[in-house]
Design an enzyme around this catalytic site. Structure first.
Site, PDB file in Angstrom:
ATOM      1  N   ASP A 130       0.771  -1.135   0.006  1.00 25.34           N
ATOM      2  CA  ASP A 130       0.087  -0.023   0.069  1.00 25.34           C
ATOM      3  C   ASP A 130       0.834   1.110   0.034  1.00 25.34           C
ATOM      4  O   ASP A 130       1.867   1.228   0.506  1.00 25.34           O
ATOM      5  CB  ASP A 130      -0.876   0.044   1.284  1.00 25.34           C
ATOM      6  N   ASP A 144      -6.966  -1.549  -4.679  1.00 22.48           N
ATOM      7  CA  ASP A 144      -8.051  -1.026  -3.653  1.00 22.48           C
ATOM      8  C   ASP A 144      -9.060  -0.031  -4.459  1.00 22.48           C
ATOM      9  O   ASP A 144     -10.142   0.307  -4.032  1.00 22.48           O
ATOM     10  CB  ASP A 144      -7.460  -0.374  -2.404  1.00 22.48           C
TER      11      ASP A 144
END
Length: 173
Positions: A130, A144
């Protein structure tokens, strides 16, 4: 009879578009993660919009919001089942809108699955990369974004009553 034939020919075309969209999501996500790992691995932060958006590296062993950090292998199996389920459900695909939904979901899930399978600390236990920090609320990635958009469109299509196997032209404006 001609209408039945054109509908049958449309299914493989939509399935192909779904696979192409999924491949684009996967490619963009994995490429952006390669960049993030190389550019942000020293703890660097890049401010994009002050107090709203910055780029910083985070290895997430869990799910959304780092939930279930000890269950990484469970997430790998669950994601593999989701990928298989999307591919199975897409056999009935006859709607352009659902092509976008399933393509985004498939691409995002497949990219996360690759992280779980191929990244450190090991096969089936890998951490998802991330790097997009949303004002300290959570940190995500391109997959995402595709998953969230796919889920939002899925909810919209469901609320509007547009089925996965809708005939072309059945979709309401």
């Amino acid at each position: 009879m001609g209408g039945r034939r054109s509908r049958a020919q449309g299914r493989p075309r939509l399935y192909g578009w779904m696979i192409a969209l999924a491949a684009v999501v996967l490619l963009v996500d994995q490429t952006s993660k390669i960049w993030a790992v190389s550019a942000l691995s020293g703890g660097e932060r890049i401010t994009v919009l002050p107090r709203l958006l910055e780029l910083r590296l985070w290895y997430n062993p869990g799910a959304a919001f780092s939930f279930g950090t000890g269950a990484t292998p469970v997430f790998a199996v669950t994601t593999a089942i989701a990928v298989a389920g999307i591919l199975y459900a897409a056999r009935r695909l006859r709607s352009a809108a659902w092509t976008w939904v399933l393509g985004g979901l498939l691409g995002g899930a497949a990219s996360h699955l690759l992280d779980r399978l191929l990244r450190s600390p090991g096969f089936g236990r890998g951490h998802v990369v991330d790097f997009i920090d949303y004002g300290g609320l959570f940190i995500g990635n391109v997959a995402d974004i595709a998953l969230t958009a796919g889920c939002a469109l899925l909810a919209l299509l469901t609320l509007r009553g547009i089925p996965l196997g809708a005939e072309p032209g059945d979709e309401r404006p």
